[in-house]
Scaffold this active site. Structure first.
Site, PDB file in Angstrom:
ATOM      1  N   ARG A  63       0.704  -1.258   0.134  1.00 56.53           N
ATOM      2  CA  ARG A  63      -0.040   0.086   0.097  1.00 56.53           C
ATOM      3  C   ARG A  63       1.033   1.458   0.100  1.00 56.53           C
ATOM      4  O   ARG A  63       0.577   2.233  -0.767  1.00 56.53           O
ATOM      5  CB  ARG A  63      -0.958   0.156   1.350  1.00 56.53           C
ATOM      6  CG  ARG A  63      -1.794   1.409   1.381  1.00 56.53           C
ATOM      7  CD  ARG A  63      -2.590   1.380   2.564  1.00 56.53           C
ATOM      8  NE  ARG A  63      -2.562   0.550   3.405  1.00 56.53           N
ATOM      9  CZ  ARG A  63      -1.657   0.793   4.631  1.00 56.53           C
ATOM     10  NH1 ARG A  63      -1.116   1.916   4.638  1.00 56.53           N
ATOM     11  NH2 ARG A  63      -1.602   0.166   5.683  1.00 56.53           N
ATOM     12  N   ASP A 187      -7.059  18.994 -15.103  1.00 61.30           N
ATOM     13  CA  ASP A 187      -7.461  17.572 -15.525  1.00 61.30           C
ATOM     14  C   ASP A 187      -7.220  17.474 -16.816  1.00 61.30           C
ATOM     15  O   ASP A 187      -7.976  18.150 -17.936  1.00 61.30           O
ATOM     16  CB  ASP A 187      -9.003  17.430 -15.035  1.00 61.30           C
ATOM     17  CG  ASP A 187      -9.420  15.953 -15.273  1.00 61.30           C
ATOM     18  OD1 ASP A 187      -8.751  15.416 -16.167  1.00 61.30           O
ATOM     19  OD2 ASP A 187     -10.269  15.494 -14.760  1.00 61.30           O
ATOM     20  N   LYS A 212      -9.116   6.130 -18.816  1.00 58.21           N
ATOM     21  CA  LYS A 212      -9.528   6.555 -20.194  1.00 58.21           C
ATOM     22  C   LYS A 212      -8.385   6.223 -21.226  1.00 58.21           C
ATOM     23  O   LYS A 212      -8.158   5.115 -21.342  1.00 58.21           O
ATOM     24  CB  LYS A 212      -9.834   8.049 -20.142  1.00 58.21           C
ATOM     25  CG  LYS A 212     -10.706   8.419 -19.048  1.00 58.21           C
ATOM     26  CD  LYS A 212     -12.004   7.827 -19.068  1.00 58.21           C
ATOM     27  CE  LYS A 212     -12.868   8.345 -17.957  1.00 58.21           C
ATOM     28  NZ  LYS A 212     -14.258   7.709 -17.711  1.00 58.21           N
TER      29      LYS A 212
HETATM   30  N1  PLP Z   1     -11.817  13.174 -15.153  1.00 58.85           N
HETATM   31  C1  PLP Z   1     -12.321  13.184 -16.094  1.00 58.85           C
HETATM   32  C2  PLP Z   1     -12.126  14.177 -17.353  1.00 58.85           C
HETATM   33  C3  PLP Z   1     -13.125  12.116 -16.298  1.00 58.85           C
HETATM   34  O1  PLP Z   1     -13.971  11.978 -17.559  1.00 58.85           O
HETATM   35  C4  PLP Z   1     -13.249  11.088 -15.319  1.00 58.85           C
HETATM   36  C5  PLP Z   1     -14.111   9.934 -15.593  1.00 58.85           C
HETATM   37  O2  PLP Z   1     -15.039   9.855 -16.307  1.00 58.85           O
HETATM   38  C6  PLP Z   1     -12.612  11.121 -14.268  1.00 58.85           C
HETATM   39  C7  PLP Z   1     -11.550  12.561 -14.123  1.00 58.85           C
HETATM   40  C8  PLP Z   1     -12.584  10.279 -13.114  1.00 58.85           C
HETATM   41  O3  PLP Z   1     -11.888   9.073 -13.592  1.00 58.85           O
HETATM   42  P1  PLP Z   1     -12.146   7.610 -12.914  1.00 58.85           P
HETATM   43  O4  PLP Z   1     -13.587   7.268 -13.616  1.00 58.85           O
HETATM   44  O5  PLP Z   1     -11.130   6.902 -12.913  1.00 58.85           O
HETATM   45  O6  PLP Z   1     -12.551   7.759 -11.437  1.00 58.85           O
END
Ligand code: PLP
Length: 391
Positions: A63, A187, A212
């Protein structure tokens, strides 16, 4: 540092490896026993000490850290031009580590168009923790200036944003955030590290939902946070929470993401080309009111996107003429596109975001989000055009 020309690999004194090469070879640290070319998956949760109690390696307990995660983190930091990365069990777990690292009663400014889950996390858990959560349209620079005229703790932006594909001038927002004393998080999930380098544009932290395009096959959930300067005080808290809260990916998940990274460049090239072609065709379709894709010159953020991105991504949205019911009809009629959430995988996905987001959604009711995968682009186009036809 530009992600195309990164640091020198261990045995290449002559010229630096380019990003596509580094995605396959990592930074050269992953020395495999037996000379294996492909990375293995060390599954052990615990690591030996010798008779004197000395550890044989930097690892103690899985962990806290483990070889597969350390390898993934090095690769993410490297490809994002950051100094360190921390991997979490999902993109949202990574976002939550940032949230939990804030001082009490912080002022948090989120982009208005943002992945719904991140927004809900801050709205629900952030508000409960006593933070003041505000939303600002970062694509409107006057609104950004007004919001950041007052001090803030955190500025969170997505560019391109999900699902409206809005573009934010990241260098400009970085300057404004710095002026307000805020940590600036981008992000970068839609662009990926190959499409955009927010740390080079002034961001402090980058989030990559590796679930993704980086993972790329819709079979793993992992989130990565990458920091520009690891001496950022908040980074020590993020690292501490990674261990204390334990929302970490398994070695197998890390391995899947490392494998995804090695093919990211070629997958992205194909998917982005198909997305641009599809967007161009759909912009001429009478059943489509508007195509939201920053690669189209008609997109209001196109000039900024062209400046700060090296490709425009494989996600686009369309506004279907005729409102919510027309959009519902189109999505019911597709045969090849998979009706499912998420994006960035080899399968092309279509989603009626407004219905999925439910109460609190600001997404237009006639918006369909399209994640372009790796099928033959002609099949994708024909299937969608047939679904859009009124007969
Ligand atoms: N950031 C974006 C732009 C996303 O589209 C998503 C999920 O769809 C996330 C973060 C979150 O990722 P996770 O689904 O792995 O928690």
């Amino acid at each position: 540092m530009n992600s195309e020309t990164g640091p020198t690999g261990p045995e290449s004194e002559v010229r630096p490896w380019r990003s596509r090469t580094r995605l396959i070879h990592g930074d050269g640290h992953a020395a495999e026993p037996h000379g294996a070319v492909a990375a293995g998956i060390p599954l052990s949760t615990t690591f030996l000490r010798d008779e004197r109690g000395e550890l044989r390696s930097p690892f103690v307990y899985a962990r806290t850290n483990n070889p597969a995660r350390a390898d993934l983190e090095r690769r993410l930091a490297e490809i994002s031009a950051g100094t360190e990365a921390a991997a979490f069990a999902s993109g949202l777990a990574a976002a939550n580590a940032v949230l939990q690292s804030l001082d009490a009663a912080s002022r948090v400014l989120l982009g208005r168009d943002l992945y719904f889950g991140v927004k809900q996390l801050f709205r629900v858990a952030g508000t409960r923790a006593g933070h003041r959560i505000e939303e600002v349209d970062w694509s409107d620079s006057a609104a950004a200036k007004t919001a950041l005229a007052k001090p803030a703790a955190l500025v969170w932006a997505e560019s391109p944003s999900n699902p409206e594909l809005k573009i934010v001038d990241l260098a400009q927002l970085a300057t404004l955030a710095r002026g307000a004393g805020a940590i600036f998080v981008v992000d970068n999930t839609l662009a990926t590290p190959l499409g955009q380098a927010p740390l080079a544009l002034g961001a402090d932290l980058v989030l990559e939902a590796c679930t993704k395009a980086i993972g790329g096959h819709s079979d793993v959930t992992v989130g990565g946070l990458i920091v520009r300067d690891q001496s950022l005080p908040l980074w020590a808290r993020v690292r501490e929470l990674q261990n204390l809260a334990g929302a970490v990916p398994s070695p197998f998940d890390c391995w899947l993401v490392i494998r995804g990274l090695s093919t990211l460049a070629v997958r992205q090239r194909e998917a982005v080309e198909s997305a641009l072609d599809l967007a161009t065709q759909l912009a001429r379709n009478p059943a489509v009111e508007r195509v939201l894709y920053p690669g189209l010159p008609s997109h209001p953020g196109h000039a900024i996107a062209a400046r700060q991105m090296t490709h425009f991504g494989s996600l686009l949205s369309i506004l279907v003429r005729g409102g919510e019911s027309a959009a519902a009809r189109v999505i019911a009629r597709v045969r090849l596109w998979s009706r499912a959430t998420s994006f960035g995988g080899v399968h092309s996905l279509i989603e009626h975001r407004y219905l999925v987001e439910g109460v609190g959604s600001r997404t237009p009711p006639n918006l369909l989000r399209l994640s372009v995968g790796l099928e033959d682009p002609r099949d994708l186009r024909e299937d969608l055009e047939a679904a859009l036809r009124s007969d």
